[in-house]
Every structure is written in C-alpha cells, then in structure tokens.
Scaffold this active site. Sequence first.
Site, PDB file in Angstrom:
ATOM      1  N   ASP A   8       0.861  -1.169   0.000  1.00 56.17           N
ATOM      2  CA  ASP A   8       0.000   0.000   0.000  1.00 56.17           C
ATOM      3  C   ASP A   8       0.908   1.233   0.000  1.00 56.17           C
ATOM      4  OD1 ASP A   8      -2.313   1.726   0.534  1.00 56.17           O
ATOM      5  OD2 ASP A   8      -1.516   1.829   2.573  1.00 56.17           O
ATOM      6  N   ASP A 212      -2.382  -0.516   5.879  1.00 61.09           N
ATOM      7  CA  ASP A 212      -2.795   0.175   7.104  1.00 61.09           C
ATOM      8  C   ASP A 212      -4.283   0.464   7.195  1.00 61.09           C
ATOM      9  OD1 ASP A 212      -3.033   3.627   6.694  1.00 61.09           O
ATOM     10  OD2 ASP A 212      -2.619   2.284   5.030  1.00 61.09           O
TER      11      ASP A 212
END
Length: 272
Positions: A8, A212
């Site tokens: 990410d 996250d």
Amino acid sequence: MARLAAFDMDGTLLMPDHHLGEKTLSTLARLRERDITLTFATGRHALEMQHILGALSLDAYLITGNGTRVHSLEGELLHRDDLPADVAELVLYQQWDTRASMHIFNDDGWFTGKENPALLQAFVYSGFRYQIIDVKKMPLGSVTKICFCGDHDDLTRLQIQLYEALGERAHLCFSATDCLEVLPVGCNKGAALTVLTQHLGLSLRDCMAFGDAMNDREMLGSVGSGFIMGNAMPQLRAELPHLPVIGHCRNQAVSHYLTHWLDYPHLPYSPE
C-alpha cells in the site's frame, strides 16, 4: 522466501509528508536485486503511479484505484473493473445527507465539483491533481470509483445511506478514516492481486503484503505473509488480529522490517 511484495502507499510506504524515504527506496532496490517482484497496491490513480515509477526508475506492477486497474511493468492493462453505469448515476445524482466532498475517477483522471486545495497536500510528491467539472455531466460508462472525503463520523452515516440505496450493487470501504470509497462489487486489492499472481504464475502464498487501512483487508488476509502498520486503522487490526503489527510509517517501518528479513531471516523481528 517470498517471490512478490505488495505495498500500500498512503500510511504504509509513504511517510506522513507523502514522500518515499531514502531507506525505503534503498530497500526496494535490494528486493529487486533478489528477484522479488514489486507491486504497488494503492487507491491512487494509475496515471499518478506511472509518473512516480518513471521518476524513480522503479520496475513494479501496479494495482491502482483499489483494485479497479492492474498494469504490467510495461504499462499494459492486465485487468479493469468499472462501476455499472446505473450505480454511478445513482451515486452522482442522489442528494446525500453529508458534508463530504465527492470525487470521481476514470482512466482520464480525478474529477470533482468544487475546489478543495487541502486535499492536494497528499499529492505534493507527484503533482497529481483534480479537474473541476459539472458532476452531473460526467460520462457514466467509464467511472472506476467514487470517493467521499470528510469527517469520519459524517462518512459513517453516509455509508449507511449508500448501503441502503445500493444494497449489494457496490462495494463500500474506508481507504482512510476520512475517505469512503464506492467500488465495483468484488473489487478490492486482494482480488486484483489474485489476477496478477495468476498472470505471473505465482500463488498468493508466494506473496507478502503491507497495509494500514480497510481497503488493504482482503489483500493482507489472503497472502502468505501479511503485515499491518503500527499506525493502522483500529478496524483493520480488529479484522485481522492474527497478523503481525510492525512500526509506524513515519519511521519507514516497512524498510525496517524488510531489512531485517533480508539480513537476518531466521531471527525473530521486533519493530523497536
């Protein structure tokens, strides 16, 4: 040994100032030297990510728009997923009880109905920016995703409204506490990574991934080794309590973990 590493961007690989740190760049280069395939899996637009890769001379596969697009190292489109036109029309034309701003994405870029300069801080690294349009005139047949940005409590109430209106016709997820996304059904980073691994002749067990936020849930939960950031959304940690938690993105925690993994693969890791 993992054969593919998926990252990410915001809140994971990028630091809070939205830049890639030097330690991170050095570690990515070390992974490539070990013939580990790099993949950036992000909600950001393919146009922006292709610009970033070019500026850094990085060879990586791209999963963008939270799984709506997958591109090869050469920029070839490997997979696409768009919102059905009737879903896009409903979301764009309905009067929602919210103060959040609306943002529409297609292959040509990022579009919104009014100026919102504060949002551009997240794009200082690339210079990518929105285009102002009349939302009601947006072509409906090519919308990849629609995002709402605003206060989390307001977005939580909006999520209920959207679900009541759309039912199972779209996938709703928080890509950040202040960003709620409307995506095609079945569209997420995990599904896109499945497409990519099949293209490469790999299995998900051959992959590691870092994230996250709730838009990372399917990806982290499906790979052989998933890692949650120390700054992750509490909802993500609650959904995947069995996964290890590493450090904070401000400390380039992904680089910290991978350096240990490369240098001391048989020793236990501590994020401290």
